[in-house]
Design a protein around this motif. Structure first.
Motif, PDB file in Angstrom:
ATOM      1  N   VAL A 170       0.012  -0.985 -14.203  1.00 21.64           N
ATOM      2  CA  VAL A 170      -0.374  -1.889 -13.123  1.00 21.64           C
ATOM      3  C   VAL A 170      -1.756  -1.521 -12.575  1.00 21.64           C
ATOM      4  N   SER A 171      -2.629  -2.516 -12.506  1.00 23.42           N
ATOM      5  CA  SER A 171      -3.938  -2.358 -11.875  1.00 23.42           C
ATOM      6  C   SER A 171      -4.273  -3.690 -11.214  1.00 23.42           C
ATOM      7  N   LEU A 172      -3.985  -3.788  -9.917  1.00 25.24           N
ATOM      8  CA  LEU A 172      -4.100  -5.060  -9.214  1.00 25.24           C
ATOM      9  C   LEU A 172      -4.941  -4.914  -7.947  1.00 25.24           C
ATOM     10  N   SER A 173      -5.627  -5.961  -7.615  1.00 24.64           N
ATOM     11  CA  SER A 173      -6.313  -6.057  -6.336  1.00 24.64           C
ATOM     12  C   SER A 173      -5.971  -7.407  -5.731  1.00 24.64           C
ATOM     13  N   PHE A 174      -5.536  -7.405  -4.473  1.00 21.59           N
ATOM     14  CA  PHE A 174      -5.116  -8.635  -3.814  1.00 21.59           C
ATOM     15  C   PHE A 174      -6.173  -9.060  -2.795  1.00 21.59           C
ATOM     16  N   LEU A 175      -6.632 -10.288  -2.885  1.00 23.22           N
ATOM     17  CA  LEU A 175      -7.548 -10.847  -1.896  1.00 23.22           C
ATOM     18  C   LEU A 175      -6.719 -11.363  -0.729  1.00 23.22           C
ATOM     19  N   VAL A 176      -6.885 -10.744   0.441  1.00 25.93           N
ATOM     20  CA  VAL A 176      -6.049 -11.093   1.583  1.00 25.93           C
ATOM     21  C   VAL A 176      -6.793 -12.031   2.524  1.00 25.93           C
ATOM     22  N   ASP A 177      -6.032 -12.770   3.307  1.00 26.20           N
ATOM     23  CA  ASP A 177      -6.601 -13.762   4.222  1.00 26.20           C
ATOM     24  C   ASP A 177      -6.970 -13.190   5.583  1.00 26.20           C
ATOM     25  N   SER A 178      -6.321 -12.099   5.972  1.00 27.82           N
ATOM     26  CA  SER A 178      -6.558 -11.579   7.315  1.00 27.82           C
ATOM     27  C   SER A 178      -6.324 -10.078   7.366  1.00 27.82           C
ATOM     28  N   SER A 220       6.500   9.551  13.738  1.00 25.78           N
ATOM     29  CA  SER A 220       5.110   9.177  13.482  1.00 25.78           C
ATOM     30  C   SER A 220       4.503   8.375  14.625  1.00 25.78           C
ATOM     31  N   ILE A 221       3.214   8.623  14.833  1.00 29.59           N
ATOM     32  CA  ILE A 221       2.369   7.843  15.734  1.00 29.59           C
ATOM     33  C   ILE A 221       1.162   7.457  14.887  1.00 29.59           C
ATOM     34  N   ALA A 222       0.882   6.172  14.761  1.00 33.01           N
ATOM     35  CA  ALA A 222      -0.118   5.747  13.786  1.00 33.01           C
ATOM     36  C   ALA A 222      -0.837   4.483  14.233  1.00 33.01           C
ATOM     37  N   THR A 223      -1.895   4.187  13.512  1.00 32.63           N
ATOM     38  CA  THR A 223      -2.575   2.900  13.643  1.00 32.63           C
ATOM     39  C   THR A 223      -2.216   2.056  12.428  1.00 32.63           C
ATOM     40  N   ASP A 224      -1.794   0.815  12.657  1.00 33.92           N
ATOM     41  CA  ASP A 224      -1.391  -0.086  11.577  1.00 33.92           C
ATOM     42  C   ASP A 224      -2.553  -0.999  11.179  1.00 33.92           C
ATOM     43  N   HIS A 225      -2.825  -1.069   9.884  1.00 33.07           N
ATOM     44  CA  HIS A 225      -3.805  -2.005   9.339  1.00 33.07           C
ATOM     45  C   HIS A 225      -3.007  -3.035   8.532  1.00 33.07           C
ATOM     46  N   LEU A 226      -2.844  -4.218   9.113  1.00 26.67           N
ATOM     47  CA  LEU A 226      -1.928  -5.228   8.575  1.00 26.67           C
ATOM     48  C   LEU A 226      -2.705  -6.365   7.915  1.00 26.67           C
ATOM     49  N   MET A 227      -2.390  -6.625   6.640  1.00 21.60           N
ATOM     50  CA  MET A 227      -3.071  -7.662   5.873  1.00 21.60           C
ATOM     51  C   MET A 227      -2.073  -8.698   5.389  1.00 21.60           C
ATOM     52  N   ALA A 228      -2.525  -9.946   5.281  1.00 19.44           N
ATOM     53  CA  ALA A 228      -1.664 -11.039   4.832  1.00 19.44           C
ATOM     54  C   ALA A 228      -2.165 -11.578   3.497  1.00 19.44           C
ATOM     55  N   PHE A 229      -1.299 -11.545   2.493  1.00 17.66           N
ATOM     56  CA  PHE A 229      -1.608 -12.104   1.172  1.00 17.66           C
ATOM     57  C   PHE A 229      -0.959 -13.482   1.081  1.00 17.66           C
ATOM     58  N   PRO A 230      -1.707 -14.551   0.777  1.00 14.17           N
ATOM     59  CA  PRO A 230      -1.159 -15.909   0.835  1.00 14.17           C
ATOM     60  C   PRO A 230      -0.227 -16.257  -0.316  1.00 14.17           C
ATOM     61  N   GLY A 231      -0.144 -15.430  -1.342  1.00 18.36           N
ATOM     62  CA  GLY A 231       0.729 -15.713  -2.477  1.00 18.36           C
ATOM     63  C   GLY A 231       1.987 -14.873  -2.465  1.00 18.36           C
ATOM     64  N   ARG A 232       2.573 -14.705  -3.658  1.00 16.73           N
ATOM     65  CA  ARG A 232       3.801 -13.919  -3.818  1.00 16.73           C
ATOM     66  C   ARG A 232       3.513 -12.751  -4.758  1.00 16.73           C
ATOM     67  N   PHE A 233       3.890 -11.556  -4.336  1.00 15.61           N
ATOM     68  CA  PHE A 233       3.656 -10.381  -5.177  1.00 15.61           C
ATOM     69  C   PHE A 233       4.303 -10.535  -6.553  1.00 15.61           C
ATOM     70  N   VAL A 234       5.512 -11.098  -6.571  1.00 16.38           N
ATOM     71  CA  VAL A 234       6.254 -11.171  -7.829  1.00 16.38           C
ATOM     72  C   VAL A 234       5.529 -12.035  -8.865  1.00 16.38           C
ATOM     73  N   ASP A 235       4.711 -12.980  -8.404  1.00 15.82           N
ATOM     74  CA  ASP A 235       3.981 -13.827  -9.342  1.00 15.82           C
ATOM     75  C   ASP A 235       2.819 -13.097  -9.993  1.00 15.82           C
ATOM     76  N   GLN A 236       2.453 -11.945  -9.454  1.00 19.29           N
ATOM     77  CA  GLN A 236       1.318 -11.188  -9.983  1.00 19.29           C
ATOM     78  C   GLN A 236       1.755 -10.047 -10.902  1.00 19.29           C
ATOM     79  N   LEU A 237       3.052  -9.806 -10.967  1.00 15.26           N
ATOM     80  CA  LEU A 237       3.566  -8.689 -11.748  1.00 15.26           C
ATOM     81  C   LEU A 237       4.093  -9.177 -13.090  1.00 15.26           C
TER      82      LEU A 237
END
Length: 326
Positions: free
Chosen positions: A33-41, A8-25
């Protein structure tokens, strides 16, 4: 050693979530599951497994051939790769699709949730490895995650041409059938997985650990913070620890950098343990940066890391090779 890196050759779109995924599950709601994560960057970076590995090999002086499919939006990315020692003459440009996209969100524990849009990668099966070999005779073909049909085709062509190949199915194991996994692995000089992928590969193929070793030359399993284990049939395992105390900025591309360092060292004829040590030092470079091609290979600093972590002998073996054309 002339290495063709397919995948693969690709463009990466990298986001940072300030919390823990496991705390949202919620364990009792995982079927809905129907989740939306507000990311910082959000950072947009160059990526793709094959491009990442080729970038690392190019930085180590090996002039690898990159073999993959891209869209007409590849021009700027191609210039970047050429500037970093990568031969892009065998990259296929689609007239129909854009270059693939990798979208990844990382939480504070460095766990990741990702999606991958194939785009032009779906056309990678059109690339004829024979033509690549005719243009620049190959010593090794690395088959990394790609369109599944392309992975199988390039593995079969490597066998037909009598070229050594390395199997790196990694992220595509979830998509591959048992027959495809067995085809990709059988006869590989090198097999690369991480610890989870090693179990998934055995499950998909229906093989035991020993049955895998019966079919490959060397099986390299990365273990995250625990380093790497190298297995060979009828030989004791080799274990190498990871570089300690690295501040983890982003794990994307860490395994790709390991492969670059490892393959560079074995192409120089160095021992497997030394190859793993260089691979781990390369991984540490990527882990400490955001983006899989945002790091800079400075031989003196790389050797200093190897010397500090793995000792004078390891650094001495690499000092004679690092930075010289392969």
């Amino acid at each position: 050693m002339r290495i063709a890196v397919t995948g693969s050759i690709a463009t990466d779109h990298l986001m940072a979530f300030p919390g823990r995924f496991v705390d949202q599950l919620l364990p009792d709601q995982l079927e809905h599951v129907s989740l939306s994560f507000l990311v910082d960057s959000l950072q947009v970076r160059r990526g793709g497994v094959a491009a990442n590995i080729a970038f690392g090999l190019g930085g180590l002086g090996l002039a690898p051939l990159l073999v993959g499919a891209v869209g007409p939006d590849f021009a700027e990315y191609e210039v970047w790769l050429k500037e970093h020692g990568v031969d892009t003459g065998s990259v296929y440009v689609s007239c129909e699709h854009q270059t693939a996209r990798f979208m990844c969100m990382t939480d504070q524990d460095t766990n990741q949730i990702a999606a991958f849009y194939a785009g032009a990668m779906a056309e990678a099966g059109r690339i004829d490895l024979r033509a690549v070999h005719d243009r620049a005779p190959l010593d090794l073909v690395l088959v990394s995650p790609n369109d599944p049909g392309a992975m199988v085709r390039h593995t079969e062509q490597a066998r037909e041409l009598g070229i050594d190949f390395a199997a790196d199915p990694s992220q595509q194991l979830a998509r591959l059938t048992g027959d495809e996994v067995r085809s990709l692995v059988t006869g590989a000089r090198w097999l690369f997985t991480n610890e989870y992928e090693s179990a998934l590969l055995r499950e998909r193929a229906g093989w035991s650990h020993q049955e895998v070793l019966d079919r490959v030359g060397v099986w390299v399993t990365t273990l995250g913070a625990q380093g790497v284990r190298i297995d060979r049939k009828n030989e004791p395992a080799i274990t190498v620890g990871a570089v300690p105390d690295v501040r983890a900025e982003d794990p994307t591309g860490v395994g790709d950098a390991f492969r670059s360092g490892f393959l560079a060292a074995v192409s120089w004829g160095l021992p497997l343990g030394t190859a793993a040590q260089l691979g781990c030092a390369m991984s540490a470079l990527v882990l400490a940066t955001t983006g899989s091609q945002a790091y800079e290979i400075r031989p003196a600093a790389l050797l200093a890391t190897v010397r500090t972590v793995y000792g004078e002998q390891a650094a001495g073996l690499l000092e004679a090779k690092l930075g010289r054309p392969a």
